[in-house]
Scaffold this active site. Structure first.
Site, PDB file in Angstrom:
ATOM      1  N   HIS A  59       0.811  -1.204   0.000  1.00 20.09           N
ATOM      2  CA  HIS A  59       0.000   0.000   0.000  1.00 20.09           C
ATOM      3  C   HIS A  59       0.852   1.266   0.000  1.00 20.09           C
ATOM      4  O   HIS A  59       0.505   2.265  -0.629  1.00 20.09           O
ATOM      5  CB  HIS A  59      -0.915  -0.005   1.227  1.00 20.09           C
ATOM      6  N   TYR A  62       4.331   0.730  -3.202  1.00 20.35           N
ATOM      7  CA  TYR A  62       4.051   0.465  -4.617  1.00 20.35           C
ATOM      8  C   TYR A  62       5.116  -0.471  -5.222  1.00 20.35           C
ATOM      9  O   TYR A  62       5.475  -0.345  -6.381  1.00 20.35           O
ATOM     10  CB  TYR A  62       3.980   1.781  -5.408  1.00 20.35           C
ATOM     11  N   GLU A 106      -8.089   8.068  -3.841  1.00 27.68           N
ATOM     12  CA  GLU A 106      -7.449   6.942  -3.163  1.00 27.68           C
ATOM     13  C   GLU A 106      -8.506   5.926  -2.736  1.00 27.68           C
ATOM     14  O   GLU A 106      -9.698   6.224  -2.701  1.00 27.68           O
ATOM     15  CB  GLU A 106      -6.651   7.409  -1.940  1.00 27.68           C
ATOM     16  N   HIS A 108     -10.069   2.907  -0.032  1.00 27.80           N
ATOM     17  CA  HIS A 108     -10.192   2.395   1.331  1.00 27.80           C
ATOM     18  C   HIS A 108     -11.084   1.162   1.268  1.00 27.80           C
ATOM     19  O   HIS A 108     -12.113   1.061   1.936  1.00 27.80           O
ATOM     20  CB  HIS A 108     -10.776   3.464   2.263  1.00 27.80           C
ATOM     21  N   HIS A 110     -10.563  -2.534   1.638  1.00 28.89           N
ATOM     22  CA  HIS A 110     -10.645  -3.585   2.647  1.00 28.89           C
ATOM     23  C   HIS A 110     -11.196  -3.082   3.979  1.00 28.89           C
ATOM     24  O   HIS A 110     -12.045  -3.743   4.590  1.00 28.89           O
ATOM     25  CB  HIS A 110      -9.283  -4.244   2.839  1.00 28.89           C
ATOM     26  N   ARG A 129      -7.152  15.171   3.984  1.00 34.32           N
ATOM     27  CA  ARG A 129      -5.878  15.641   4.557  1.00 34.32           C
ATOM     28  C   ARG A 129      -4.767  15.662   3.516  1.00 34.32           C
ATOM     29  O   ARG A 129      -3.872  16.507   3.574  1.00 34.32           O
ATOM     30  CB  ARG A 129      -5.478  14.775   5.758  1.00 34.32           C
ATOM     31  N   ASN A 522      -5.909   8.743 -10.723  1.00 30.85           N
ATOM     32  CA  ASN A 522      -6.439   7.390 -10.926  1.00 30.85           C
ATOM     33  C   ASN A 522      -6.354   6.571  -9.658  1.00 30.85           C
ATOM     34  O   ASN A 522      -5.497   6.791  -8.811  1.00 30.85           O
ATOM     35  CB  ASN A 522      -5.686   6.679 -12.060  1.00 30.85           C
ATOM     36  N   SER A 562      -4.422  -0.111  -5.660  1.00 31.33           N
ATOM     37  CA  SER A 562      -5.008  -0.984  -4.649  1.00 31.33           C
ATOM     38  C   SER A 562      -4.967  -2.412  -5.169  1.00 31.33           C
ATOM     39  O   SER A 562      -5.749  -2.787  -6.045  1.00 31.33           O
ATOM     40  CB  SER A 562      -6.450  -0.568  -4.348  1.00 31.33           C
TER      41      SER A 562
END
Length: 765
Positions: A59, A62, A106, A108, A110, A129, A522, A562
């Site tokens: 995560h 990369y 981004e 989230h 799982h 943030r 993306n 992800s």
């Protein structure tokens, strides 16, 4: 209370080289652990192992995708608008008038399955943030969601929780949610996708970077206290295969407090305006580990931290737990000593807890060559002494093997040509209503009505129109438009073309508002990178996006990968979600997707070429349960021409409405526009089936303002965009005629089909 165990110090690590360590439980491979020992010249302490495990997680590092992501930079088109590109918390583009916009999306995923409300809420908080950290005021959010089949029991658990989390956090922050998308499919059962986007506005001179310059400058942690929630979330949840034990990982899901985040936003913006910060980083994935290593690596390379000065919610936390905690609503700033009192006073004004936990240090040439020096102590004992760049920038890079999946050829050979087509007008009518009512196509108001779209007062367009649009400030008419799109069916059939199709649709959605596409972010959602078939999908997908962005001149400014989106051995359909941002000089020229109720008889024009393209179509899936063949071809030159035409036509005031054609084709597009405008339409087509259900790209349907037909036709010819007048606005039904007959559907029947699907399953409230 028994005494806390003694910390694992650097001295202890040097004297006990053979002590077993739980590196595998923390997600590290054996060769990665061996490399850490080589870097340090000894075994790591428990705190150092914690830092490397989260910073080298999939995560954060990369490590499986870097090789492929590099082409976004290598193939990046020249752009005068790009101010900050990939590598920072978010990309920044110039929108004119001395203002800039930063945006990013981004995942989230799982956490949102394990604990839907908090997983989704903290996804919103984290991306907000990221935008704040760039020096911008967050001004809007969007979300792209995927769930299992609508009627699946677990979807009824996950979907309402995710939506409540997004609405709770965004509404409490006072940020408008201006758009996004929602989809359903069997592959997302047990692995929903929750992708959150945020956009912020700033002046050019306000841009902030994640760096820690100036030896002697203070390291200040401010915001919420650090607790046991979210410990190891980046590595535990997002960087490993999902399985039946994932529900036991609830402690890895962060808990959000949007009211604290609102105070943190206002406090941070005041700190920025007063020039009290020289470097800034939010504490998201990997928490203190990430903030310290990235700030140190971005500055002099040196930093000294006293972990026992970190404000804790639970005094029993060990150094490694403090380092791995992903407690929300926290920021880390680098502050000059002379400005420290003013910094702390501003935090007190906003009731934000703040404290100095360390300082920036200089490094010797030898230390700089090794990657700098980060030292952390715990009650006077050194528990970390490591080169920060080896954690933040020099993690493992894998060249994962990839191969075309064994079933790919058979999948593409199973074309929709064999599927039975509607034989009568009654069949056409019935199938249009079925497609219109399909989950993922139908009205999403059950979701979006829970979001505030207009708070802050600068929302110009929002759901259900093609893109969201925000005026960038009260003293200007300049606006930005945003759209996100993804199509897992297309990408499963052909990852290269399917990803370009997702990009083209988002590009087209932005253009349909009257804005000119400018930049891309993306969120690339895929299965396990350890599966060669998944890595082939990923390699083809990234290649497709890089090529498309290069061709259309829209640089990728950043994003998110992800992986491990699968349950057991079953991966999701590859689902790259593409966000496109565009600029419009005057928001008064915006276009909506609603047919104009006051323009009876206005001409409806279809732009672009329609072919028999049904591979991966909604019609094939809904009517026949079929997925096979090839997705619609992508013509990037045609997309560019269409985009220019729509922007020019909007600026010239030639159009009363515009709506792109995508899922479901022309039939769905005109039905949606009719329902949004509360007025019917009559269409005249030749091949009714192909005309209504084909999903050919580079197409839009527009309504031309009366007496502007000749000017618009001339503009179409100038841009080389095919234009065919196919009908008129008016009446209280959607009527379709063709050489062999036709059919009509009342607006009431269209509305029943379109609006009843989600409430029927999820409840009317």
């Amino acid at each position: 209370m028994p005494d806390a165990p003694l910390p694992d110090t650097v001295a202890t690590a040097q004297s006990t080289p053979d002590t077993p360590q739980p590196y595998a439980e923390l997600g590290m491979a054996e060769d990665e652990y061996a490399r850490v020992r080589q870097i340090l010249g000894r075994r790591p302490t428990s705190a150092e192992l914690a830092i490397y495990s989260v910073m080298w997680s999939e995560h954060c590092s990369y490590k499986s995708s870097k090789k492929h992501l590099r082409q976004f930079g290598e193939k990046a088109p020249a752009s005068d608008a790009l101010l900050v590109g990939m590598g920072e918390n978010a990309g920044v583009v110039d929108v004119g008038g001395g203002r800039a916009v930063t945006f990013k999306i981004e995942s989230h995923n799982h956490p949102s399955y394990v604990e839907p409300h908090q997983g989704a809420a903290t996804g919103v908080g984290g991306i907000v943030r990221d935008i704040l950290t760039m020096g911008a005021r967050p001004v809007a959010v969007m979300d792209a969601l995927r769930f299992g089949p609508l009627d699946a029991p677990d979807t009824r658990r996950v979907l309402p929780g995710v939506v409540s989390g997004i609405s709770f956090y965004g509404n409490c922050l006072g940020l408008p949610n201006i758009g996004g998308e929602i989809g359903f499919g069997a592959g997302y059962a047990g692995n929903p996708l929750v992708n959150a986007l945020c956009v912020g506005v700033m002046r050019h001179e306000d841009i902030k970077l994640a760096q820690a310059p100036g030896p002697g400058n203070k390291v200040v942690l401010f915001g919420a206290t650090t607790g046991p929630d979210g410990i190891g979330g980046a590595s535990v949840l997002a960087s490993a295969t999902f399985d039946d034990e994932s529900h036991a990982k609830r402690p890895s899901v962060q808990v959000g407090d949007p009211f604290m985040e609102k105070l943190l936003i206002e406090c941070s913006l005041e700190l920025f305006a007063a020039d009290l910060v020289v470097g800034i980083q939010d504490l998201g994935a990997a928490g203190v580990s990430c903030a310290t290593t990235e700030l140190a690596a971005g500055g002099t390379g040196g930093m000294r931290i006293e972990l026992d000065r970190v404000p804790l919610r639970d005094p029993r936390l060990t150094p490694e737990e403090i380092l791995m905690s992903e407690s929300q609503e926290r920021m880390m700033a680098i502050v000059e000593p002379a400005k420290l009192d003013a910094f702390l006073a501003t935090c007190r004004k906003w009731n934000i807890l703040a404290g100095v936990i360390g300082e920036v240090t200089d490094v010797t040439p030898e230390e700089a060559e090794r990657g700098g020096r980060l030292v952390m102590t715990w009650h006077g004992e050194t528990v970390v002494d490591m080169p920060p760049r080896t954690a933040s920038d020099e993690g493992p890079v894998y060249d994962r093997p990839y191969a075309r999946p064994a079933d790919q050829d058979g999948l593409q050979a199973d074309t929709p040509d064999r599927l039975e087509r509607p034989k009568t007008d009654d069949d056409l009518r019935e199938q249009l209503l079925r497609v219109l009512a399909a989950p993922g196509v139908c009205d999403s108001s059950w979701v979006t009505q829970q979001y505030d779209r207009y708070v802050m007062g600068n929302t110009v367009l929002a759901t259900p129109h093609d893109g969201g649009m925000i005026r960038v400030a009260d003293d200007t008419d300049t606006g930005i438009a945003l759209a996100t799109d993804g199509n897992g069916r297309y990408t499963r059939l052909d990852p290269y073309t399917g990803t370009q199709a997702a990009y083209a649709e988002a590009y087209r959605n932005v253009a349909a508002t009257g804005a000119r596409p400018l930049a891309v972010t993306n969120c690339l959602n895929f299965g396990s990178p350890e599966d060669p078939g998944v890595m082939w999908q990923f390699a083809e997908s990234t290649r497709g996006l890089a090529d498309a962005c290069q061709a259309l001149g829209t640089p990728v400014t950043g994003g998110n990968v992800s992986f491990y989106n699968q349950t057991g051995d079953t991966a999701i359909n590859p689902t790259p979600v593409i966000g496109v941002l565009g600029v419009i000089d005057d928001v008064h020229n915006r276009l909506t997707s609603a047919l104009p109720a006051d323009s009876d008889g206005a001409r409806i024009v279809l732009l672009g070429r329609t072919a028999e393209e049904f591979g991966g179509s909604v019609w094939a899936e809904v009517v026949h349960g079929h997925l096979g063949g090839l997705p619609p071809a992508v013509d990037l030159a045609a997309e560019a021409a269409l985009g220019e035409l729509l922007a020019d036509a909007a600026e010239a005031g030639l159009l009363a409405a515009a709506h792109d054609l995508s899922d479901g084709g022309l039939g769905v597009a005109v039905a949606e526009s009719a329902l949004r405008g509360g007025v019917g339409a009559t269409l005249h087509v030749t091949d009714a089936f192909t005309a209504l259900f084909s999903e050919s790209g580079a197409r839009a349907v527009v309504v031309v303002r009366p007496e502007q037909e000749a000017a618009f036709a001339a503009l179409c010819e100038r841009h080389g965009v095919p234009a065919a007048e196919i009908g008129t606005v008016g009446g209280s039904a959607l009527t379709v005629t063709h050489p062999e007959g036709g059919f009509s559907v009342s607006l009431e029947d269209l509305r029943t089909a379109y609006e009843s699907t989600l409430p029927a399953v999820l409840g009317a409230e």
